[in-house]
Design a protein around this motif. Sequence first.
Motif, PDB file in Angstrom:
ATOM      1  N   SER A  78       0.852  -1.191   0.000  1.00 40.79           N
ATOM      2  CA  SER A  78       0.000   0.000   0.000  1.00 40.79           C
ATOM      3  C   SER A  78       0.881   1.232   0.000  1.00 40.79           C
ATOM      4  O   SER A  78       1.901   1.265   0.683  1.00 40.79           O
ATOM      5  N   ASP A  79       0.482   2.247  -0.778  1.00 41.32           N
ATOM      6  CA  ASP A  79       1.233   3.499  -0.753  1.00 41.32           C
ATOM      7  C   ASP A  79       0.753   4.349   0.430  1.00 41.32           C
ATOM      8  O   ASP A  79      -0.081   3.912   1.235  1.00 41.32           O
ATOM      9  N   ALA A  80       1.264   5.553   0.535  1.00 44.71           N
ATOM     10  CA  ALA A  80       0.955   6.421   1.675  1.00 44.71           C
ATOM     11  C   ALA A  80      -0.532   6.766   1.771  1.00 44.71           C
ATOM     12  O   ALA A  80      -1.038   7.051   2.853  1.00 44.71           O
ATOM     13  N   THR A  81      -1.251   6.703   0.654  1.00 42.72           N
ATOM     14  CA  THR A  81      -2.684   7.029   0.670  1.00 42.72           C
ATOM     15  C   THR A  81      -3.559   5.790   0.847  1.00 42.72           C
ATOM     16  O   THR A  81      -4.774   5.899   0.853  1.00 42.72           O
ATOM     17  N   GLY A  82      -2.941   4.605   0.957  1.00 33.94           N
ATOM     18  CA  GLY A  82      -3.702   3.383   1.150  1.00 33.94           C
ATOM     19  C   GLY A  82      -4.058   2.654  -0.127  1.00 33.94           C
ATOM     20  O   GLY A  82      -4.729   1.637  -0.090  1.00 33.94           O
ATOM     21  N   ARG A  83      -3.625   3.165  -1.293  1.00 33.08           N
ATOM     22  CA  ARG A  83      -3.902   2.480  -2.565  1.00 33.08           C
ATOM     23  C   ARG A  83      -2.983   1.268  -2.708  1.00 33.08           C
ATOM     24  O   ARG A  83      -1.818   1.319  -2.323  1.00 33.08           O
ATOM     25  N   ALA A  84      -3.520   0.182  -3.265  1.00 31.69           N
ATOM     26  CA  ALA A  84      -2.719  -1.023  -3.476  1.00 31.69           C
ATOM     27  C   ALA A  84      -1.767  -0.803  -4.651  1.00 31.69           C
ATOM     28  O   ALA A  84      -2.158  -0.282  -5.691  1.00 31.69           O
ATOM     29  N   ASP A 115      -4.803  -8.234  -2.587  1.00 28.47           N
ATOM     30  CA  ASP A 115      -3.912  -9.040  -1.756  1.00 28.47           C
ATOM     31  C   ASP A 115      -3.350 -10.258  -2.480  1.00 28.47           C
ATOM     32  O   ASP A 115      -2.206 -10.614  -2.297  1.00 28.47           O
TER      33      ASP A 115
END
Length: 139
Positions: A78-84, A115
Amino acid sequence: MRHLVLLGVLLATPAAAFDLPPLDAFSATVERPLFTPGRRPPPPAVAAPAGAFDANGLPIAEAPPAPKHRLRLVGVASDATGRAVAVLRADGGGGDVRVLAGGRVEGWLVQQVGDGGMVLAAGTRRVAVPLAGTVPAAD
């Protein structure tokens, strides 16, 4: 009483920010995939020598030439914004490729990253690529 004061000091101390370790720290995950029987990656295809015959005496066709490089899905984060984010690595080495849903890789549109892997689309064709799987040619 001394334990109570020490506990108060520990609770008042802010926790350090968590930084992900470098991707190379997860090489054992690629070398020993969790959901693969035997926990080993599949062996590379071996081309039969020219003029080889099988047990029935029939000639064995040579394997087609291997592509210059194949991208393998080595992880999902996940990146800093929560996107996979799908993390891909070329078999021949080199840097990693990171791609989000909506991005493009090897002629494919990345429709979904989750996931268990990612879903790619090219025209009407859709392909699911699991972790440790390779990105097929888009044709």
